[in-house]
Design an enzyme around this catalytic site. Structure first.
Site, mmCIF file in Angstrom:
data_model
loop_
_atom_site.group_PDB
_atom_site.id
_atom_site.type_symbol
_atom_site.label_atom_id
_atom_site.label_comp_id
_atom_site.label_asym_id
_atom_site.label_seq_id
_atom_site.Cartn_x
_atom_site.Cartn_y
_atom_site.Cartn_z
ATOM 1 N N PHE A 86 41.924 41.965 42.813
ATOM 2 C CA PHE A 86 41.356 40.817 42.122
ATOM 3 C C PHE A 86 42.352 39.670 42.182
ATOM 4 C CE2 PHE A 86 39.526 44.544 40.125
ATOM 5 C CZ PHE A 86 38.176 44.248 40.143
ATOM 6 N N GLN A 119 51.909 40.180 44.044
ATOM 7 C CA GLN A 119 50.965 41.255 43.791
ATOM 8 C C GLN A 119 51.470 42.118 42.638
ATOM 9 O OE1 GLN A 119 51.680 42.694 47.821
ATOM 10 N NE2 GLN A 119 49.473 42.626 48.180
ATOM 11 N N ILE A 130 44.523 49.454 41.130
ATOM 12 C CA ILE A 130 44.059 48.081 40.936
ATOM 13 C C ILE A 130 45.189 47.154 41.389
ATOM 14 C CG2 ILE A 130 43.249 46.367 39.257
ATOM 15 C CD1 ILE A 130 41.451 48.834 39.236
ATOM 16 N N GLU A 131 44.825 46.111 42.108
ATOM 17 C CA GLU A 131 45.792 45.074 42.486
ATOM 18 C C GLU A 131 45.328 43.758 41.880
ATOM 19 O OE1 GLU A 131 47.287 42.447 46.346
ATOM 20 O OE2 GLU A 131 45.917 44.111 46.670
ATOM 21 N N ILE A 132 46.275 43.015 41.347
ATOM 22 C CA ILE A 132 46.020 41.637 40.925
ATOM 23 C C ILE A 132 46.962 40.775 41.761
ATOM 24 C CG2 ILE A 132 45.980 39.992 39.020
ATOM 25 C CD1 ILE A 132 44.127 42.300 38.439
#
Length: 172
Positions: A86, A119, A130-132
């Site tokens: 995201f 990241q 989950i990656e932001i």
């Protein structure tokens, strides 16, 4: 590689991802309270435990695993593992919130041509990664063209329409 960028299946968008979970309630809490997804109505004809959530143009379908003891337990955060990513407005705000919530995370940095992408990686309650990121910093450049877009502005249909124009320009 074949010089082809068609849409032979006439795809429009990504609709949802489906994730097995140990506890539907715990996963709803995570995706709602941490990532901001909203629970939505799910067809009542399903005869298995699950939930649907929606946010950011994508659905997440949670399915309670029928075989809890065979679900893998992940503890190490590995950015090279399967994940969903995201984009965010503020990496600092995201990291601050993860720390407040006590969510273990790993920070990474990608550099390309003087552009930096930050990241943050962490797991949902069942170990799904989950990656932001602030990936909009990195332009999306098709391998066969000169067009550049940021990830959030990229539209497959636009790229497909521009591709024949690029080919015509090169032929002239």
């Amino acid at each position: 590689m074949k010089d082809h960028m068609g849409n032979s299946l006439h795809l429009k968008s990504l609709n949802h991802i489906s994730l097995l979970c140990r506890s539907v309630e715990e996963s709803i809490d995570f995706y709602r309270d941490v990532l901001g997804f909203v629970p939505i109505r799910r067809p009542g004809s399903f005869n298995f435990d699950g939930a649907w959530l929606f946010g950011f143009g994508i659905g997440i379908h949670l399915l309670r695993s029928e075989n809890l003891e065979k679900m893998p337990r992940k503890s190490e955060i590995n950015p090279k593992d399967n994940h969903i990513s995201f984009q965010c407005e503020s990496m600092g705000a995201v990291e601050k919130k993860l720390k407040e919530l006590g969510i273990e995370h790993v920070r990474a940095l990608v550099e390309e041509g003087g552009i930096q992408v930050e990241q943050l990686f962490f797991h949902d309650p069942d170990g799904f990664m989950i990656e932001i990121c602030n990936c909009d910093n990195l332009p999306v450049i098709p391998l066969a063209g000169e067009v550049a877009r940021s990830c959030s502005c990229l539209n497959l249909q636009t790229m497909q329409q521009e591709r024949p124009m690029l080919q015509q320009e090169r032929a002239i």
